[in-house]
Design an enzyme around this catalytic site. Structure first.
Site, mmCIF file in Angstrom:
data_model
loop_
_atom_site.group_PDB
_atom_site.id
_atom_site.type_symbol
_atom_site.label_atom_id
_atom_site.label_comp_id
_atom_site.label_asym_id
_atom_site.label_seq_id
_atom_site.Cartn_x
_atom_site.Cartn_y
_atom_site.Cartn_z
ATOM 1 N N ALA A 33 0.836 -1.197 0.000
ATOM 2 C CA ALA A 33 0.000 0.000 0.000
ATOM 3 C C ALA A 33 0.873 1.251 0.000
ATOM 4 O O ALA A 33 0.578 2.228 -0.707
ATOM 5 C CB ALA A 33 -0.938 -0.003 1.205
ATOM 6 N N GLN A 35 3.318 23.192 -7.540
ATOM 7 C CA GLN A 35 3.307 24.550 -7.009
ATOM 8 C C GLN A 35 2.875 24.560 -5.545
ATOM 9 O O GLN A 35 3.449 25.286 -4.718
ATOM 10 C CB GLN A 35 2.374 25.432 -7.841
ATOM 11 C CG GLN A 35 2.883 25.661 -9.242
ATOM 12 C CD GLN A 35 1.813 26.177 -10.186
ATOM 13 O OE1 GLN A 35 0.633 26.264 -9.832
ATOM 14 N NE2 GLN A 35 2.223 26.525 -11.396
ATOM 15 N N GLU A 41 -5.984 18.361 -3.354
ATOM 16 C CA GLU A 41 -5.417 18.418 -4.711
ATOM 17 C C GLU A 41 -5.200 17.014 -5.271
ATOM 18 O O GLU A 41 -5.449 16.761 -6.457
ATOM 19 C CB GLU A 41 -4.105 19.200 -4.712
ATOM 20 C CG GLU A 41 -3.508 19.384 -6.094
ATOM 21 C CD GLU A 41 -4.391 20.190 -7.025
ATOM 22 O OE1 GLU A 41 -4.666 19.716 -8.155
ATOM 23 O OE2 GLU A 41 -4.796 21.299 -6.646
ATOM 24 N N GLU A 50 -14.191 14.077 -25.335
ATOM 25 C CA GLU A 50 -15.360 14.853 -25.731
ATOM 26 C C GLU A 50 -16.012 15.479 -24.498
ATOM 27 O O GLU A 50 -15.996 14.910 -23.414
ATOM 28 C CB GLU A 50 -16.375 14.005 -26.508
ATOM 29 C CG GLU A 50 -17.102 12.951 -25.703
ATOM 30 C CD GLU A 50 -16.298 11.687 -25.422
ATOM 31 O OE1 GLU A 50 -16.774 10.878 -24.603
ATOM 32 O OE2 GLU A 50 -15.207 11.518 -25.988
ATOM 33 N N LYS A 71 -15.113 18.008 -12.755
ATOM 34 C CA LYS A 71 -13.850 18.742 -12.698
ATOM 35 C C LYS A 71 -14.016 20.071 -11.973
ATOM 36 O O LYS A 71 -13.157 20.467 -11.176
ATOM 37 C CB LYS A 71 -13.309 18.966 -14.106
ATOM 38 C CG LYS A 71 -12.735 17.711 -14.734
ATOM 39 C CD LYS A 71 -12.093 18.043 -16.061
ATOM 40 C CE LYS A 71 -11.241 16.909 -16.559
ATOM 41 N NZ LYS A 71 -10.387 17.303 -17.676
ATOM 42 N N ASP A 72 -15.112 20.762 -12.234
ATOM 43 C CA ASP A 72 -15.365 22.037 -11.559
ATOM 44 C C ASP A 72 -15.543 21.845 -10.058
ATOM 45 O O ASP A 72 -15.070 22.648 -9.248
ATOM 46 C CB ASP A 72 -16.603 22.720 -12.140
ATOM 47 C CG ASP A 72 -16.390 23.204 -13.566
ATOM 48 O OD1 ASP A 72 -15.229 23.262 -14.027
ATOM 49 O OD2 ASP A 72 -17.408 23.518 -14.227
ATOM 50 N N SER A 90 -12.200 21.285 -8.490
ATOM 51 C CA SER A 90 -11.515 22.575 -8.408
ATOM 52 C C SER A 90 -12.071 23.410 -7.261
ATOM 53 O O SER A 90 -11.316 24.070 -6.533
ATOM 54 C CB SER A 90 -11.661 23.318 -9.736
ATOM 55 O OG SER A 90 -11.037 24.568 -9.681
#
Length: 123
Positions: free
Chosen positions: A14, A34, A70, A86, A95-96, A99
């Protein structure tokens, strides 16, 4: 599929998978690099700002939460990208949302660090 490893061998494997995840995220995600650099710069200030071990742990802990979120966001993005290039509204939403979670983790860190800084300046 169930792992054939148990006990200490399972822990070792693991840890290997975790290290692989860190390495691949470092390699493929500029935001992660970053954030690691920012945290490496900020963490020593936790020893100046925090007066007790608990305070230092809180200051460093909120920075690590940013990395955790993250990593999760990067995992979501990888899965979405694996499905296809696509556009799909649910892929975009996922994804939003990832974020947004990273943004909130930064906001929490800023609140905590800001609170400590204000209390340090006021005392």
């Amino acid at each position: 599929m169930k792992s054939s490893y148990t006990g200490f061998k399972r822990i070792v494997h693991a840890a290997g998978y975790s290290w692989k995840g860190f390495r691949s995220t470092w390699k493929h995600e500029a935001a992660f690099r970053q954030e690691v650099i920012l945290i490496a710069f900020m963490a020593p200030f936790a020893f100046w700002l925090g007066e007790t071990a608990s305070e230092r742990a809180i200051l460093i802990g909120v920075l690590l939460i940013v990395l955790v979120v993250e990593l999760l966001n990067s995992a979501v993005e990888s899965v979405v990208d694996r499905i296809g290039d696509e556009y799909h509204k649910l892929s975009g939403r996922a994804k939003d949302q990832g974020s947004a979670a990273v943004f909130l983790s930064f906001f929490i860190a800023i609140l905590v660090w800001g609170g400590f800084l204000i209390s340090k300046v006021m005392s």
